[in-house]
Design a protein around this motif. Structure first.
Motif, PDB file in Angstrom:
ATOM      1  N   LEU A   1       0.827  -1.210   0.000  1.00 12.24           N
ATOM      2  CA  LEU A   1       0.000   0.000   0.000  1.00 12.24           C
ATOM      3  C   LEU A   1       0.860   1.257   0.000  1.00 12.24           C
ATOM      4  CD1 LEU A   1      -2.795  -1.040   2.533  1.00 12.24           C
ATOM      5  CD2 LEU A   1      -3.009  -0.733   0.066  1.00 12.24           C
ATOM      6  N   SER A   2       1.919   1.221   0.816  1.00 15.71           N
ATOM      7  CA  SER A   2       2.767   2.411   0.898  1.00 15.71           C
ATOM      8  C   SER A   2       3.521   2.626  -0.401  1.00 15.71           C
ATOM      9  CB  SER A   2       3.734   2.307   2.069  1.00 15.71           C
ATOM     10  OG  SER A   2       4.628   1.261   1.850  1.00 15.71           O
ATOM     11  N   GLY A   3       3.843   1.536  -1.117  1.00 16.64           N
ATOM     12  CA  GLY A   3       4.526   1.665  -2.406  1.00 16.64           C
ATOM     13  C   GLY A   3       3.693   2.476  -3.377  1.00 16.64           C
ATOM     14  N   SER A   4       2.417   2.088  -3.512  1.00 20.22           N
ATOM     15  CA  SER A   4       1.562   2.815  -4.460  1.00 20.22           C
ATOM     16  C   SER A   4       1.281   4.239  -3.957  1.00 20.22           C
ATOM     17  CB  SER A   4       0.256   2.058  -4.687  1.00 20.22           C
ATOM     18  OG  SER A   4      -0.373   1.845  -3.457  1.00 20.22           O
ATOM     19  N   TRP A   5       1.155   4.382  -2.628  1.00 19.40           N
ATOM     20  CA  TRP A   5       0.906   5.720  -2.068  1.00 19.40           C
ATOM     21  C   TRP A   5       2.107   6.636  -2.317  1.00 19.40           C
ATOM     22  CZ3 TRP A   5       3.545   8.245   1.952  1.00 19.40           C
ATOM     23  CH2 TRP A   5       2.951   9.422   2.395  1.00 19.40           C
ATOM     24  N   MET A   6       3.325   6.087  -2.110  1.00 19.73           N
ATOM     25  CA  MET A   6       4.527   6.896  -2.305  1.00 19.73           C
ATOM     26  C   MET A   6       4.695   7.291  -3.767  1.00 19.73           C
ATOM     27  SD  MET A   6       7.391   5.305   0.214  1.00 19.73           S
ATOM     28  CE  MET A   6       8.683   6.353  -0.387  1.00 19.73           C
ATOM     29  N   GLU A   7       4.364   6.364  -4.660  1.00 15.52           N
ATOM     30  CA  GLU A   7       4.496   6.664  -6.083  1.00 15.52           C
ATOM     31  C   GLU A   7       3.611   7.863  -6.444  1.00 15.52           C
ATOM     32  OE1 GLU A   7       3.385   3.445  -8.591  1.00 15.52           O
ATOM     33  OE2 GLU A   7       3.706   4.610 -10.410  1.00 15.52           O
ATOM     34  N   VAL A   8       2.372   7.797  -5.965  1.00 16.56           N
ATOM     35  CA  VAL A   8       1.431   8.894  -6.241  1.00 16.56           C
ATOM     36  C   VAL A   8       1.932  10.191  -5.618  1.00 16.56           C
ATOM     37  CG1 VAL A   8      -0.908   9.731  -5.771  1.00 16.56           C
ATOM     38  CG2 VAL A   8      -0.546   7.355  -6.457  1.00 16.56           C
ATOM     39  N   SER A   9       2.425  10.116  -4.387  1.00 15.94           N
ATOM     40  CA  SER A   9       2.887  11.323  -3.682  1.00 15.94           C
ATOM     41  C   SER A   9       4.069  11.959  -4.402  1.00 15.94           C
ATOM     42  CB  SER A   9       3.296  10.974  -2.253  1.00 15.94           C
ATOM     43  OG  SER A   9       2.246  10.347  -1.602  1.00 15.94           O
ATOM     44  N   ILE A  10       5.033  11.119  -4.804  1.00 16.87           N
ATOM     45  CA  ILE A  10       6.233  11.665  -5.458  1.00 16.87           C
ATOM     46  C   ILE A  10       5.851  12.310  -6.786  1.00 16.87           C
ATOM     47  CG2 ILE A  10       8.400  10.999  -6.586  1.00 16.87           C
ATOM     48  CD1 ILE A  10       8.729   8.944  -4.307  1.00 16.87           C
ATOM     49  N   ARG A  11       4.981  11.618  -7.521  1.00 16.83           N
ATOM     50  CA  ARG A  11       4.567  12.180  -8.809  1.00 16.83           C
ATOM     51  C   ARG A  11       3.875  13.532  -8.600  1.00 16.83           C
ATOM     52  NH1 ARG A  11       1.486   8.029 -12.213  1.00 16.83           N
ATOM     53  NH2 ARG A  11       3.545   7.091 -12.243  1.00 16.83           N
ATOM     54  N   THR A  12       3.028  13.594  -7.592  1.00 22.50           N
ATOM     55  CA  THR A  12       2.324  14.851  -7.309  1.00 22.50           C
ATOM     56  C   THR A  12       3.311  15.945  -6.946  1.00 22.50           C
ATOM     57  OG1 THR A  12       0.574  13.482  -6.393  1.00 22.50           O
ATOM     58  CG2 THR A  12       0.424  15.842  -5.963  1.00 22.50           C
ATOM     59  N   LEU A  13       4.302  15.583  -6.125  1.00 21.48           N
ATOM     60  CA  LEU A  13       5.299  16.570  -5.709  1.00 21.48           C
ATOM     61  C   LEU A  13       6.100  17.094  -6.896  1.00 21.48           C
ATOM     62  CD1 LEU A  13       6.864  15.239  -2.389  1.00 21.48           C
ATOM     63  CD2 LEU A  13       5.852  17.474  -2.775  1.00 21.48           C
ATOM     64  N   ILE A  14       6.510  16.162  -7.776  1.00 16.76           N
ATOM     65  CA  ILE A  14       7.338  16.576  -8.920  1.00 16.76           C
ATOM     66  C   ILE A  14       6.532  17.477  -9.861  1.00 16.76           C
ATOM     67  CG2 ILE A  14       8.452  15.693 -11.016  1.00 16.76           C
ATOM     68  CD1 ILE A  14       9.460  13.359  -9.326  1.00 16.76           C
ATOM     69  N   GLU A  15       5.264  17.106 -10.022  1.00 18.09           N
ATOM     70  CA  GLU A  15       4.439  17.884 -10.951  1.00 18.09           C
ATOM     71  C   GLU A  15       4.022  19.230 -10.355  1.00 18.09           C
ATOM     72  OE1 GLU A  15       1.341  15.157 -11.847  1.00 18.09           O
ATOM     73  OE2 GLU A  15       2.562  14.047 -13.309  1.00 18.09           O
ATOM     74  N   SER A  16       4.034  19.305  -9.046  1.00 18.03           N
ATOM     75  CA  SER A  16       3.630  20.569  -8.416  1.00 18.03           C
ATOM     76  C   SER A  16       4.805  21.547  -8.405  1.00 18.03           C
ATOM     77  CB  SER A  16       3.168  20.315  -6.991  1.00 18.03           C
ATOM     78  OG  SER A  16       4.286  19.982  -6.215  1.00 18.03           O
TER      79      SER A  16
END
Lengths: 186, 162
Positions: free
Chosen positions: B72-87
């Motif tokens: 669960l944390s793997g998929s959550w981290m992937e989403v978080s990192i992508r959001t951070l990079i795009e922001s």
């Protein structure tokens, strides 16, 4: 080790059991590995395994056979691990299977001389076995001491049937002059 | 009967007639000492088979929970990192520069690979493979002469002493 009265009974019984079979277990491992130190480690491991199932094992008439089988398997596993670890650098040479090998230099007698006692014979033969290279000693011991067929040895050692036959023949040819020099062969 | 058959029969009779080798005197004490040492170990230090049932069940349950959390944390981290990079949060942050540097290096490598003739690339790969083989050979030789030979010498000396 258990310290209750039943436990100490079992411990005493196990000690008797070990005394009865330790020579056989040690011999099996020592003749296969060619090393007393390794054989002692293997024999120790065999008896530790035996202790784990001693309540069942002590009632079995096949217990010596079980011990021998476990000792053989542990020794072969040990040799296999050792061989894989060292072969790359220490045995970089062509596989010599496929040749029939030399003829015996010493005339083969029908019987050995009886000039040595059984213990002396054992010492001579065990020393000679230790001098054989592993790829000859192991199949020879499996064939003559463990009563495995050529086919079974081939399967256990993962080598071809032809190589097993050649290695055993060469081991016998190598043993003969060693026994002769010890005065066992006329 | 030929020589081989006679030799086989002779050695078989000889070897089968031998008494067993006497085990070392300290084998018995070694076995008892090892059994005592293992019995004195607390259960976490023993093999899993000898753990109490409750501990085994707890361990399996914990592993299952950890595996689920990791997934669960793997998929959550992937989403978080992508959001951070795009922001724009990382606009002036070093991660942005590092990403750009990596992309530039990748582009350069692709350009070079396209620009160089295929024969050059093959030669380069062959040289790299040869160097690797040489290094491996040197390592093997060093291992044999510096480590294996002293071990064999020690073994020879030891067996010579017996």
């Amino acid at each position: 080790m258990q310290t209750t009265s039943t436990g100490s009974d079992q411990s005493a019984e196990f000690t008797e059991f070990m005394r009865a079979h330790q020579d056989m277990v040690f011999s099996t491992a020592a003749r296969l590995t060619g090393s007393d130190a390794q054989a002692q480690d293997i024999a120790q491991e065999v008896f530790i395994k035996a202790y784990g199932i001693f309540p069942q094992l002590r009632l079995q008439p096949s217990a010596p056979g079980w011990l021998k089988t476990v000792a053989t398997n542990l020794a072969l596993n040990h040799l296999s691990r050792y061989r894989k670890r060292w072969r790359l650098f220490s045995e970089m040479r062509a596989d010599d299977a496929g040749e029939s090998g030399p003829e015996p230099d010493v005339p083969v007698p029908d019987t050995l001389l009886e000039n040595l006692g059984s213990e002396q014979r054992r010492a001579v033969v065990d020393a000679a076995l230790q001098r054989l290279p592993e790829h000859q000693r192991v199949p020879l011991v499996l064939y003559h001491f463990e009563d495995l067929s050529y086919q079974e040895i081939s399967e256990r050692l993962h080598v071809t049937l032809a190589k097993v036959k050649i290695d055993i023949r060469r081991a016998r040819l190598a043993l003969l002059p060693m026994l002769q020099s010890a005065g066992m062969v006329p | 009967m030929n020589d081989d058959d006679r030799l086989e029969r002779l050695l078989h009779a000889t070897l089968r007639g031998l008494p067993a080798r006497p085990a070392p005197h300290d084998l018995e004490s070694r076995v008892h000492a090892e059994l005592a040492r293992r019995a004195a170990q607390t259960w976490p230090r023993r093999s899993f088979r000898h753990w109490p049932m409750s501990a085994r069940a707890g361990f399996v349950a914990t592993c299952g929970i950890l595996a689920a959390v990791a997934l669960l944390s793997g998929s959550w981290m992937e989403v978080s990192i992508r959001t951070l990079i795009e922001s724009d949060v990382l606009a002036n942050f070093w991660v942005r520069h590092l990403t750009q540097l990596g992309a530039a290096a990748g582009d350069l490598a692709v350009s070079l690979a396209n620009a160089l003739p295929a024969a050059w690339l093959d030669t380069l790969l062959a040289v790299a493979a040869s160097l690797y083989v040489c290094l491996f050979g040197l390592g093997a030789a060093a291992y044999r002469f510096l480590y294996l030979r002293p071990v064999n010498d020690r073994l020879t000396i030891t067996s010579g002493d017996q």
